[in-house]
Scaffold this active site. Structure first.
Site, short mmCIF file in Angstrom:
data_model
loop_
_atom_site.label_atom_id
_atom_site.label_comp_id
_atom_site.label_asym_id
_atom_site.label_seq_id
_atom_site.Cartn_x
_atom_site.Cartn_y
_atom_site.Cartn_z
N HIS A 1 0.80 -1.22 0.00
CA HIS A 1 0.00 0.00 0.00
C HIS A 1 0.83 1.27 0.00
O HIS A 1 0.30 2.35 -0.03
CB HIS A 1 -0.91 0.03 1.24
CG HIS A 1 -1.92 -1.06 1.22
ND1 HIS A 1 -3.02 -1.01 0.40
CD2 HIS A 1 -1.97 -2.23 1.88
CE1 HIS A 1 -3.72 -2.13 0.57
NE2 HIS A 1 -3.11 -2.88 1.45
N ARG A 2 2.12 1.10 0.08
CA ARG A 2 2.94 2.29 0.16
C ARG A 2 2.76 3.17 -1.07
O ARG A 2 2.72 4.39 -0.98
CB ARG A 2 4.41 1.92 0.33
CG ARG A 2 5.20 3.03 1.02
CD ARG A 2 6.68 2.80 0.91
NE ARG A 2 7.10 1.56 1.54
CZ ARG A 2 7.57 1.48 2.78
NH1 ARG A 2 7.67 2.55 3.51
NH2 ARG A 2 7.94 0.33 3.27
N ALA A 3 2.61 2.51 -2.23
CA ALA A 3 2.45 3.27 -3.46
C ALA A 3 1.21 4.15 -3.41
O ALA A 3 1.24 5.31 -3.80
CB ALA A 3 2.38 2.32 -4.65
#
Lengths: 342, 709
Positions: A280-282
């Site tokens: 989910h970092r993106a």
């Protein structure tokens, strides 16, 4: 040493790199930039120039870690002790710096260690801050980050992930805030970065040599003018530098109020799914970067266009790739995903 | 945080402020006059240009031994006028320029800095130099006697405002090179190690020499040298006689020789001084600036450093000619000096002009033809060419069905090459073949190798690699001084009085040793036959698959990989040893096939690459992978093609350090020569048939039987 730095705004071209760097000043939680590209493309020049754009910040006077007086819960142990003792913390203005992490650094200097002189003279153990302490609330710059020793990379990642540097070595036990914008440059010809470290950089931009003759001539001309008279060159640029600095400050203040509506959030999620990225970092980085872009341009809400531009910087290094696939992003695919969504 | 020790730069040099290099010079006093050098105009020009404008960024001199490289550098230093320094400064600060922290503090305190004069030094960087000596380290004496941490300046400090001379720069350890580069690029040496945090000016003229036969330089390093010149011994008799005559005269009576050349020396000295004076005034007309950038674009240089350097060099040339305006001739000469090491092959679409190398032409033709064929030619003309694309993920290779029609000899292929749509068939097959590896299962059960073969060398020589941390060790052979002192420090009160005269009492239990980290593993040199015969029957496809699996493994292991291809008249080092396995992959992917088979040259080049690597870093584990059918039809050393190859194979075996593997790509057919097997035997290598060696097993073979653990 008196040393003139080539002004950021005088760099010819390389707009994406400049934007990525500026976005991190607007919102440091974006998580830094990795600049990839061939040699001699103003990578280092841009990072060094960045420092001069930054407005001064408030810090606890005399604090070795440049603690933010407003950040009650993440003060360094020294400041926390003073607060606990009922002391009022004095504030001073400090320049935000670009702190270098040279490739040959040793662990003791990166993390910090026992203060030798203090120990000898006073017979007391005291922590001597390292590079990570200096970098707190500043920019940590690693030139040729792909040449850094794996071991140093590990400790760096640790601190970057936690925002805290914890030292347990040589009979010192200490921990202090270490929140920094990590900026790395690398030439992929010299080897790739480990995926772990890659993901740690919020944004990733690719720089290439400029192939346009006129722009090249202009570039050499400016460089020559700077070398002939650095003081004069910098003075002539001052107004423009200040303008950009003020824009950044204004954007910083605006960021928290920039609206990211559900449609835009949906765009982000669709891109993340459609481009098949890990984790989910993106998504988070895209939202933050889009918001910072809107803030920088003085808008009150992030748009689909912001998301698209953010994706171009947030995704290239996060695409799940097969070995040997080039790091990069198919911008048309992003377009297609956004197009299908509308 | 840390102050610099003042006075002598290092206790190890009692010679005084001039340092070891200068003391060496003064012991000999007379160096061979720069102006008495015969020939080597390029090199001399390049050196003088740097003397006029140090911002040009140094010179890389490529060439054989004994071509007056070192003489020229020392001669140049002796020629240069004395420089003004701050008296007593460890770094030789320029009183009118950038100051070190110590001098700056003095100046800020209102002190008038004393001025002194000093000759321009040549500081030698020995190949075995350690990181602490190069960058500087914790000063032992200060620490133990006074309990204070002070930087003991290293070679980079000595080199400030001097010439830093790196002989055989291509053999210097990578991590040392990185340090030098960093300082060269910024003019500042930043030290963050061994408990010392310091920065000092380190602006030097970097002069490197290298013999290309011993291995290339990393491109990144290449780019940091402003200029590059090739030197070769003169080939005409008169010049050679002149060289000997002059050298002999110098050695017999250096004083008289120097006196004789003094007017000439003085002329050049005056020219340099004058050039320095007028350099700021030299104008570069707009059209010539444009011309300069055009030349850089044409050479397809990476980045913009070439453009900037070209301008500097052109202006310095004009200044040297005592002109205040750059002329076209300056730009052209500057371009030669600047672009020699930076020109890259043009990107595929715009074909390169006037490039006489047949190989290159060939590739471009191929490229064009490929484009044409993709657009125009009906698919059935190249049934086998399209196959690999479809198969890339699938079953790998089973070429049996097409074998009969495809089995051919190199001669046949050459015949086809001359057919009207020249090389069309061959080239489409090669270039248009995007063979990607199927998902290679990286079976890597790490069974220690027990088979035959000896491995006696120690893999990590002492004191090599970067110092990253420390461990307690009562008998350290590689003492970590900073850590030891820190270990001792807290006990000083308790130990007070036990070691009179010292600020610090260190006991055995405090001793720490350095833990060093080293990024070396194996260096795998791939020597791949890319001749016409490899294009047949998908041999190349299989060979590429095998090599690719190897690359994948190297990628994870962070091994270094080099790539040699041999085809046509000679072998080509497509990729010098690099950590970028991606690059190797790209070369592999784009490797065209065609032409004759210079096997001996290919094998010999692979051997040389490994030999150079070992010289630079004896801890490397060298592996040679030869992909070939063992056939050869081009001789490169004046012998018979195959006999030559066998001789090189013998040399590899006799060398004894290199592990070799042969991948035999000969097809089992009517006639089997078994040449690859013979070659392997001569090399002391194992030989595997490509059929029995699916991609993943090559990796296993290497890992289990060849590579260390």
């Amino acid at each position: 040493m008196r040393h003139y730095t080539y002004p950021f705004t005088a760099i010819v071209g390389q707009e994406k790199m400049k934007t990525a760097l500026v976005l991190n000043l607007v919102d440091p939680t974006i998580g830094g930039v990795l600049i990839r590209g061939e040699k001699g493309t103003a990578k280092s020049t841009a990072v060094r120039g960045l420092a001069l754009l930054l407005p001064e910040m408030a810090a606890v006077a005399g604090c070795r870690f440049a603690c933010d007086p407003a950040a009650g819960d993440c003060l360094c142990p020294d400041c926390a002790a003073r607060v606990a003792a009922g002391e009022a913390l004095e504030t001073e203005r400090r320049r935000v710096r670009v702190v270098d992490l040279p490739v040959g650094s040793t662990e003791d200097r990166v993390l910090g260690t026992l203060d030798l002189e203090w120990a000898i003279k006073k017979g007391e153990r005291r922590f001597e801050p390292g590079i990570l302490a200096e970098a707190n609330r500043s920019i940590l710059y690693v030139d040729e980050v792909n040449l850094l020793d794996d071991h140093i990379v590990d400790v760096l990642l640790d601190a970057a992930a936690m925002g805290v540097n914890t030292v347990e070595r040589e009979s010192v036990s200490f921990s202090h805030p270490a929140r920094f914008v990590l900026v790395g440059t690398m030439n992929p010809e010299e080897g790739e970065l480990r995926p772990q470290l890659l993901d740690r950089f919020g944004l990733c931009v690719e720089v290439r040599g400029i192939m346009d003759l006129e722009a090249r001539v202009e570039l050499v001309r400016r460089r020559a003018a700077f070398e002939a008279d650095p003081a004069g060159f910098c003075a002539a640029r001052e107004a423009e530098e200040r303008r950009l600095g003020e824009r950044i400050v204004a954007a910083r203040e605006r960021v928290p109020s920039v609206e990211v509506c559900d449609d835009v959030l949906r765009n982000v999620a669709e891109i993340a799914i459609g481009m098949n990225v890990d984790g989910h970092r993106a998504d988070l980085v895209m939202v933050r970067a889009a918001r910072a872009l809107a803030a920088l341009e003085g808008r009150e809400a992030a748009t689909r266009e912001d998301v698209k531009r953010a994706a171009e910087m947030a995704l290239p290094h996060r695409m799940r790739k097969k070995p040997f696939q080039k790091i990069g992003l198919d911008a048309d695919r992003v377009d297609a995903i956004l197009g299908a969504a509308s | 945080m840390t102050v610099f020790s003042s006075g002598s730069p290092s206790p190890a040099n009692p010679a005084g402020p001039a340092g070891p290099a200068a003391s060496k010079a003064s012991a000999r006093r007379l160096v061979y006059p720069f102006t008495a050098l015969v020939g080597q105009e390029r090199m001399r020009t390049a050196l003088v240009l740097n003397a006029v404008c140090p911002a040009i960024g140094g010179v890389l001199v490529r060439g054989q031994k004994g071509t007056a490289k070192s003489t020229a550098v020392r001669g140049l230093a002796a020629l240069l006028p004395e420089i003004e320094v701050v008296g007593g400064c460890a770094f030789g600060c320029d009183p009118d320029g950038v100051l070190c922290d110590a001098c700056r503090a003095r100046a800020d305190a209102g002190e008038r800095l004393p001025r002194a004069r000093r000759v321009t030094r040549v500081v030698d960087m020995p190949l075995g130099a350690t990181e602490d000596r190069v960058a500087g380290t914790l000063d032992l004496e200060h620490a133990v006697r006074l309990g204070r941490r002070v930087l003991q300046p290293g070679l980079l400090a000595l080199a400030h405002r001097a010439i830093l001379y790196v002989d055989e720069v291509n053999l210097l350890h990578d991590h040392i090179v990185d340090l030098v580069l960093d300082a060269a690029a910024t003019g500042i040496n930043v030290v963050e190690r061994e408990g010392v945090s310091a920065a000092h000016p380190a602006a030097f003229i970097l002069v490197g020499t290298m013999n290309p036969e011993e291995g290339e330089l990393r491109p990144q390093l290449l780019d940091r040298f402003g200029l590059c010149v090739e030197v070769a011994a003169p080939t005409d008799v008169d010049t050679r006689m002149e060289v000997v005559r002059l050298r002999d005269a110098f050695e017999r009576d250096p004083v008289a020789f120097a006196r004789h050349w003094e007017p000439e020396q003085e002329r050049l000295r005056a020219a340099i001084v004058q050039a320095r004076r007028i350099l700021p005034l030299v104008r570069m007309p707009e059209d010539l600036q444009r011309k300069g950038c055009e030349l850089c674009l044409e050479a397809n240089v990476a980045g913009h450093r070439a453009d900037v350097t070209l301008r500097r060099a052109a202006r310095a040339l004009a200044a040297l000619a005592d002109r205040q305006e750059v002329r076209l001739e300056d730009v052209l000469l500057a371009a030669e000096l600047v672009l020699a090491s930076r020109a890259r092959p043009a990107p595929p679409p715009p074909p390169e002009q006037d490039e006489p190398e047949p190989d290159e032409e060939h590739e471009h033709e191929e490229q064009q033809e490929q484009d044409e064929s993709e657009e125009e030619q009906p698919q059935e003309e190249h049934p086998e060419d399209e196959r690999p694309r479809e198969e890339q993920r699938g079953q790998g290779a089973e070429p049996e069905e097409r074998e009969a029609e495809e089995r051919d000899e190199p001669q046949e292929n050459e015949g086809e090459e001359q057919a009207p749509p020249r090389a069309a068939r061959e080239t489409v097959f090669d270039v248009g073949e995007p063979f990607r590896v199927r998902d290679v299962p990286l079976a890597r059960d790490r069974v220690p190798r027990t088979g035959p073969g000896k491995r006696t060398r120690s893999r990590t020589p002492l004191k090599a690699g970067r110092y990253v941390r420390s461990r307690r060790d009562p008998k350290p052979s590689d003492l970590a001084l900073d850590a030891t002192l820190r270990a001792a420090a807290p006990h000083q009160r308790a130990r007070a009085g036990t070691h009179p005269g010292l600020a610090l009492a260190v006991e055995t239990g405090d001793l720490m040793r350095k833990v060093r980290e080293k990024r070396v593993g194996s260096c795998i040199v791939l020597a791949v036959d890319a001749s016409g015969s490899m294009g047949a029957a998908r041999r190349m496809v299989e060979a590429k698959g095998a090599v690719l699996s190897l690359l994948l493994d190297a990628y994870q292991k962070r091994d270094t990989v080099a790539f040699v291809a041999f085809r046509g008249q000679e072998a080509e080092l497509l990729l010098p040893p690099t950590g970028s396995v991606e690059l190797a992959y790209r070369h592999l992917e784009e490797l065209p096939t065609g032409g004759r088979t210079p096997l001996s040259d290919g094998l010999s080049m692979a051997y040389q690459v490994l030999d150079a690597r070992l010289r630079k870093d004896p801890a490397t584990f060298p592996v040679l992978v030869l992909v070939s059918d063992g056939r050869a039809n081009v001789a490169s050393f004046g012998g018979k093609p195959l006999a030559e190859a066998m001789e090189v194979a013998d040399a590899v075996r006799e060398d004894g350090r290199i592990r070799a593997v042969v991948v035999d790509v000969e097809k089992p057919g009517l006639v089997s020569f078994g040449l690859a097997g013979e070659l392997a035997a001569r090399m002391g290598a194992r030989c595997y048939k490509v059929e029995e060696l699916r991609a993943d097993t090559l990796v296993r073979v290497l890992r289990e039987e060849i590579l260390p653990e």
